[in-house]
Write an enzyme that holds these catalytic residues in place. Structure first.
Site, PDB file in Angstrom:
ATOM      1  N   LYS A 103     -69.313 -35.642 -11.248  1.00 33.32           N
ATOM      2  CA  LYS A 103     -69.440 -34.214 -11.259  1.00 33.32           C
ATOM      3  C   LYS A 103     -69.914 -34.095 -11.814  1.00 33.32           C
ATOM      4  CE  LYS A 103     -66.279 -31.863  -9.003  1.00 33.32           C
ATOM      5  NZ  LYS A 103     -65.226 -30.949  -9.002  1.00 33.32           N
ATOM      6  N   ASN A 157     -51.226  10.465 -36.831  1.00 31.75           N
ATOM      7  CA  ASN A 157     -52.898  10.658 -35.037  1.00 31.75           C
ATOM      8  C   ASN A 157     -53.307  11.031 -35.625  1.00 31.75           C
ATOM      9  OD1 ASN A 157     -49.871  10.319 -34.908  1.00 31.75           O
ATOM     10  ND2 ASN A 157     -49.558  12.437 -34.426  1.00 31.75           N
ATOM     11  N   SER A 216     -47.617  -2.562 -35.313  1.00 35.62           N
ATOM     12  CA  SER A 216     -49.090  -2.869 -35.021  1.00 35.62           C
ATOM     13  C   SER A 216     -49.853  -3.723 -35.611  1.00 35.62           C
ATOM     14  CB  SER A 216     -49.767  -1.469 -34.247  1.00 35.62           C
ATOM     15  OG  SER A 216     -49.092  -0.632 -35.655  1.00 35.62           O
ATOM     16  N   LYS A 220     -54.658  -0.424 -27.657  1.00 30.48           N
ATOM     17  CA  LYS A 220     -55.488  -1.069 -28.569  1.00 30.48           C
ATOM     18  C   LYS A 220     -55.964  -2.789 -27.653  1.00 30.48           C
ATOM     19  CE  LYS A 220     -53.816   1.586 -32.716  1.00 30.48           C
ATOM     20  NZ  LYS A 220     -53.158   2.213 -31.444  1.00 30.48           N
ATOM     21  N   ASN A 273     -70.028 -29.848 -13.535  1.00 31.51           N
ATOM     22  CA  ASN A 273     -68.384 -28.683 -12.777  1.00 31.51           C
ATOM     23  C   ASN A 273     -69.771 -27.267 -13.571  1.00 31.51           C
ATOM     24  OD1 ASN A 273     -67.502 -29.994 -10.911  1.00 31.51           O
ATOM     25  ND2 ASN A 273     -65.895 -29.761 -13.330  1.00 31.51           N
ATOM     26  N   THR A 324     -78.034 -11.816   3.795  1.00 29.80           N
ATOM     27  CA  THR A 324     -77.487 -10.792   4.378  1.00 29.80           C
ATOM     28  C   THR A 324     -75.753 -11.458   5.281  1.00 29.80           C
ATOM     29  OG1 THR A 324     -77.966  -9.987   6.340  1.00 29.80           O
ATOM     30  CG2 THR A 324     -78.565  -8.994   4.032  1.00 29.80           C
ATOM     31  N   GLN A 357     -49.672   3.634 -29.155  1.00 25.59           N
ATOM     32  CA  GLN A 357     -49.844   2.590 -29.893  1.00 25.59           C
ATOM     33  C   GLN A 357     -50.139   1.047 -28.621  1.00 25.59           C
ATOM     34  OE1 GLN A 357     -47.476   1.831 -33.033  1.00 25.59           O
ATOM     35  NE2 GLN A 357     -47.047   0.144 -32.849  1.00 25.59           N
ATOM     36  N   TYR A 403     -49.143  13.595 -29.413  1.00 24.14           N
ATOM     37  CA  TYR A 403     -49.308  12.360 -29.486  1.00 24.14           C
ATOM     38  C   TYR A 403     -47.960  11.380 -29.011  1.00 24.14           C
ATOM     39  CZ  TYR A 403     -48.795   7.585 -31.600  1.00 24.14           C
ATOM     40  OH  TYR A 403     -48.504   6.212 -31.785  1.00 24.14           O
ATOM     41  N   SER A 407     -66.157 -34.373 -14.919  1.00 25.70           N
ATOM     42  CA  SER A 407     -64.257 -34.657 -14.693  1.00 25.70           C
ATOM     43  C   SER A 407     -63.686 -35.463 -15.019  1.00 25.70           C
ATOM     44  CB  SER A 407     -64.812 -34.750 -13.297  1.00 25.70           C
ATOM     45  OG  SER A 407     -63.452 -35.258 -13.211  1.00 25.70           O
TER      46      SER A 407
HETATM   47  N1  ARG Z   1     -49.145   2.326 -35.340  1.00 27.90           N
HETATM   48  C1  ARG Z   1     -49.801   4.084 -34.234  1.00 27.90           C
HETATM   49  C2  ARG Z   1     -50.105   4.011 -33.060  1.00 27.90           C
HETATM   50  O1  ARG Z   1     -51.517   3.267 -32.884  1.00 27.90           O
HETATM   51  C3  ARG Z   1     -50.106   5.116 -35.079  1.00 27.90           C
HETATM   52  C4  ARG Z   1     -49.542   6.243 -35.145  1.00 27.90           C
HETATM   53  C5  ARG Z   1     -48.648   6.264 -36.151  1.00 27.90           C
HETATM   54  N2  ARG Z   1     -48.008   7.808 -34.887  1.00 27.90           N
HETATM   55  C6  ARG Z   1     -46.845   7.925 -35.079  1.00 27.90           C
HETATM   56  N3  ARG Z   1     -47.070   9.352 -35.217  1.00 27.90           N
HETATM   57  N4  ARG Z   1     -45.434   7.132 -34.959  1.00 27.90           N
HETATM   58  O2  ARG Z   1     -50.829   4.393 -32.183  1.00 27.90           O
END
Ligand code: ARG
Length: 463
Positions: A285, A112, A25, A327, A287, A157, A324, A319, A279
């Site tokens: 034009k 975690n 990640s 994000k 835009n 309306t 992951q 978890y 354009s």
């Molecule tokens: N990169 C992981 C995430 O974003 C971090 C936590 C990883 N935890 C694990 N038990 N593998 O969730």
């Protein structure tokens, strides 16, 4: 894959490089680095204070972490894919800087509770920034509203002309939506500002940690009471995505109106050169790219909300690596919402000009004062439903004769109903029609002026 055995000696062979890449990640969670450092500093200090590690060890760790932050800010710390994630990257760098003692940082902690902490610190920060962006946007709406209290615009309306309204009233409707967005984010902030730190992998820890101490150090107002919930809860992120989706829906509605208003058919607004493009082929034009892009980007944020809900729906406690995936969508939603708020604020401040001449013609060229004729008769004692039917007939014959209500002679009015007097002409003049809607929350100028004052008061609230 030099760090492939980070997790334990149990593993004998290195990860398949493609799997390492798939698993990592770090390409996106590096964005959490400042928050990861912040959380780790609080954790290290607590480890020192509770004598789980020596005070001098804690001090060294804190200094090392501060150095990593500086390196990151200067662009000198750019961990690659071999680090898996930001948490390992920081820990490895720490050990490289301060030696073996760096390995003590992860005592009484898991990635975690660590990643949960990072995410909350990140979002808390972003919520504050977005609330600030919302205030700027509200100010731009308010500034425009103040200059357009007595500018009239057709109110619709079903996208059919209904009754003329004050342009300020129209703009203030968006101000109100933004105010609810601002309040909603304040509410999300409260549930984001809760500490999961110290909940470990899922069950707490055997070490005599002090969770209240880290929570206070990080400015969290509350602590998760259940460790399983703490490490697997992403409700706060979903709530944020819901709030940002609503912000985007509101911006998208305004954008749609601006696009329509700028069209040749409406010509209610002119776009300034600083906020519109041409354009490549049609030289005539101009835009409305900014509102079009906002309308388009709304889909992304709404999609991120959906993705996060689906991500969570099947997860058993506690978890799971699925988390992951929380994000990238969240980060994109934050960036998109901020970018759109900032762009619309600029557009309102310098990119859009209401064509007053065209607007005053628009409100005078239709039958949107018909309700006022019915109200006129009702005021003279004719039951409203009867008045409504009489006016319906007047509109019909006027349309057939190519006339507007203002063009009827007094004799014609009297022929329709004897209650009509000379004052019918003022009663149906657009300015009067708007001014007369003086009920609370209505478009009457007096109401609009009060709404502006009220909005100014609410803008001074900061929590
Ligand atoms: N990169 C992981 C995430 O974003 C971090 C936590 C990883 N935890 C694990 N038990 N593998 O969730």
């Amino acid at each position: 894959m030099t760090q492939s055995n980070t997790w334990s000696e149990r593993f004998e062979s290195a990860l398949n490089p493609a799997i390492a890449q798939f698993n990592a990640s770090i390409p996106f969670d590096i964005e959490l680095l400042p928050y990861d450092i912040q959380g780790s500093i609080a954790h290290a200090k607590m480890l020192g204070q509770t004598a789980i590690i020596d005070e001098w060890e804690a001090q060294q760790i804190v200094q090392g972490l501060q150095q990593i932050l500086t390196e990151y800010e200067n662009g000198e710390f750019q961990p690659g894919i071999e680090e898996e994630d930001v948490h390992f990257a920081v820990e490895h760098r720490l050990t490289a800087i301060i030696g073996e003692v760096g390995k003590k940082l992860h005592t009484a902690r898991s990635r975690n509770d660590q990643v949960g902490t990072d995410l909350r610190l990140y979002l808390r920060d972003k919520i504050s920034q977005i609330r600030h962006d919302l205030r700027q946007y509200q100010q731009a709406l308010l500034d425009l509203a103040q200059t357009h209290v007595e500018t009239l615009i057709p109110g619709y309306t079903h996208l059919q002309r209904a009754q003329p309204i004050s342009l300020a009233h129209h703009l203030l409707a968006y101000w109100e939506m933004a105010q609810r967005d601002w309040e909603r984010l304040g509410d999300v902030w409260k549930r984001t500002n809760v500490s999961p730190l110290g909940c470990g992998a899922l069950a707490g820890t055997t070490f005599p940690i002090d969770r209240h101490c880290t929570a206070a150090e990080l400015g969290f107002e509350d602590l998760y009471r259940n460790s399983l919930d703490a490490v697997s809860d992403r409700d706060f992120a979903i709530e944020f995505l819901n709030a940002s989706s609503l912000i985007m829906v509101h911006l998208s509605r305004l954008s749609e109106e601006i696009i329509v208003w700028a069209s040749q058919e409406f010509r209610f607004v002119a776009l300034s050169d600083s906020c519109a493009t041409g354009s490549s082929i049609m030289p005539q034009k101009k835009n409305p790219d900014v509102p079009e892009l906002i309308r388009g980007k709304t889909g992304r944020v709404l999609g991120h909300l959906q993705a996060m809900l689906v991500l969570m729906k099947g997860l058993p406690l506690a978890y799971n690596k699925d988390l992951q995936e929380d994000k990238e969508g969240l980060f994109d939603a934050v960036k998109t919402t901020q970018a759109c708020l900032q762009a619309i604020t600029i557009l309102l401040a310098e990119g859009i000009e209401f064509r007053s001449q065209r607007l005053s013609e628009a409100v005078a060229e239709d039958f949107s004062n018909a309700t006022d004729v019915a109200d006129y008769l009702a005021n003279k004692g004719v039951p409203f439903r009867e008045a409504y039917n009489i006016v319906g007939k007047v509109v019909k014959t006027s349309l057939a004769n190519g006339k507007l209500l203002k063009d009827l002679t007094l004799a014609e009015w009297k022929a329709i109903h004897p209650a009509f007097e000379e004052d019918i002409y003022t009663a149906i003049a657009p300015q009067q029609v708007v001014s007369a809607r003086n009920s609370y929350g209505g478009t009457g100028f007096q109401q609009v002026r009060q709404a502006i004052e009220h909005a100014k008061l609410l803008m001074n609230e900061n929590h």
